[in-house]
Design an enzyme around this catalytic site. Structure first.
Site, short mmCIF file in Angstrom:
data_model
loop_
_atom_site.label_atom_id
_atom_site.label_comp_id
_atom_site.label_asym_id
_atom_site.label_seq_id
_atom_site.Cartn_x
_atom_site.Cartn_y
_atom_site.Cartn_z
CB CYS A 135 -15.28 -16.39 -27.11
SG CYS A 135 -13.86 -17.14 -26.53
CG ASP A 136 -19.07 -16.64 -26.28
OD1 ASP A 136 -18.78 -16.55 -27.72
OD2 ASP A 136 -19.10 -17.55 -25.69
CB CYS A 190 -14.75 -17.97 -23.52
SG CYS A 190 -13.57 -16.73 -24.47
#
Ligand code: NDP
Length: 315
Positions: free
Chosen positions: A139-140, A136
């Site tokens: 997300c990261d 992701c």
């Protein structure tokens, strides 16, 4: 174990689940919706949604799913946290166990459990999970500002991740196993025109390395060919974007699935082999897998659930 009786149970909270909730709530079926592992579904992990009609300027995945949720709540959907851990669909009312401690007995079940990211299957993926390996970018990606990263895959997801990361990282490799991308033309053009992205065609990842955290990947170009070439790239982040597996396991004892695990539905409907049990969205869609098609199938499932209830109540 706690037991509760409902008319309509929806499992999953992506576009299919919330659309099914909006329609069944408006039809007074008093739906209960369990959000599942990932509240809001896969869209909450994407960056900008540009192709959902009604948003000419685009919208973030998180915001659109918040809107879906608010709309489902507005008509009285009972939205809860929880994951299906087992079920008994052998007879009506169907029994669905949530988190191993609550049984919901339901007249209709709408399965919208979506899909989860696929892994390559190399042991190093697990070794570096959370230490450089991710599925992701939104997300990261933040952790990789001005650093080097790689994205694996050649579809729309991979292109989207690569473009998102190119806005943060210093260098992005896109590792594509074939000699071409399969993404839509607009995404291909954007990737190929981005100077931070280097596309490595005909390339497979065979391993990852690093002392404690990820430091690089072992790659092979033209694997198995006479011109095979092994080489390494130095990267801090490795993002998987090679497609998804449908989250159907918990239902497979009762519902037929295809070779990939997608729940089989009667063509053009969301009806499964069991009357009153419907499957909508990515868990039953090997073909389109779009937010708009998932939402549409959630609507179809809701209408079919309502009609089914009308029929069984008449009898
Ligand atoms: P896709 O199935 O479309 O693409 C998967 C990619 O990963 C392919 O390039 C495939 O290679 C590659 N791949 C699969 N397995 C491996 C492996 N073991 N090793 C290396 N590469 C591998 O999945 P997506 O998640 O990209 O897209 C799914 C659906 O969602 C599509 O319909 C897509 O259009 C849609 N989508 C749309 C978006 C948008 O419109 N903005 C954004 C994201 C997704 P190969 O080509 O060789 O099979």
């Amino acid at each position: 174990m706690e037991t509760e009786k409902v008319k309509c149970l929806i499992v999953g909270s992506g576009p299919a689940g919330y659309t099914a909730a909006i329609y069944t709530a408006r039809a007074n079926l008093k739906p209960v919706l369990y959000q599942g592992m990932q509240p809001g579904g896969l869209l909450t992990m994407t960056s900008e949604i540009e192709n959902f009609p009604g948003y000419p300027a685009g919208i973030t995945g998180f915001d659109i799913m918040e809107d879906f949720k608010k709309q489902a709540e507005r008509f009285g959907t009972d939205i809860r946290m929880g994951v299906v851990t087992s079920c008994d669909l052998s007879e009506r009312p169907y029994k669905v166990v949530i988190d191993g401690n609550t049984t919901i007995e339901t007249e209709t079940l709408i399965i919208c459990t979506g899909a989860s990211a696929k892994m390559l299957g190399i042991p190093d993926e697990m070794k570096y999970a959370g230490k450089g390996v991710s599925a992701c970018a939104t997300c990261d990606g933040f952790f990789y500002r001005k650093r080097s990263v790689a994205v694996v895959g050649g579809g729309d997801s991979a292109c989207e991740e690569a473009l998102y990361l190119a806005g943060l990282a210093g260098k992005v490799y896109l590792i594509v196993r074939k000699d071409r991308l399969r993404a839509s033309q607009i995404m291909q053009d954007r990737v190929l025109g981005n100077e931070k992205i280097e596309v490595l065609f005909n390339t497979n990842t065979v391993g990852l390395f690093g002392e404690n955290v990820l430091e690089g990947a072992h790659l092979v170009r033209n694997m198995g060919q006479p011109n095979e070439e092994k080489f390494d790239i130095a990267i801090d982040g490795f993002f998987l974007a090679i497609g998804h597996n449908p989250n159907s396991k918990v239902f497979q004892h009762y519902l037929p699935v295809d070779d990939y695990g997608f729940i089989k539905t009667l063509w053009g409907t969301t009806k499964t082999d069991i009357p009153g049990v419907f499957a909508a969205g990515d868990v039953a869609d090997p073909n389109y897998r779009q937010a708009i098609t998932a939402a549409a199938s959630g609507c179809i499932a809701a209408i079919e659930a309502e009609r089914y209830l009308n029929i069984i109540e008449v009898k």
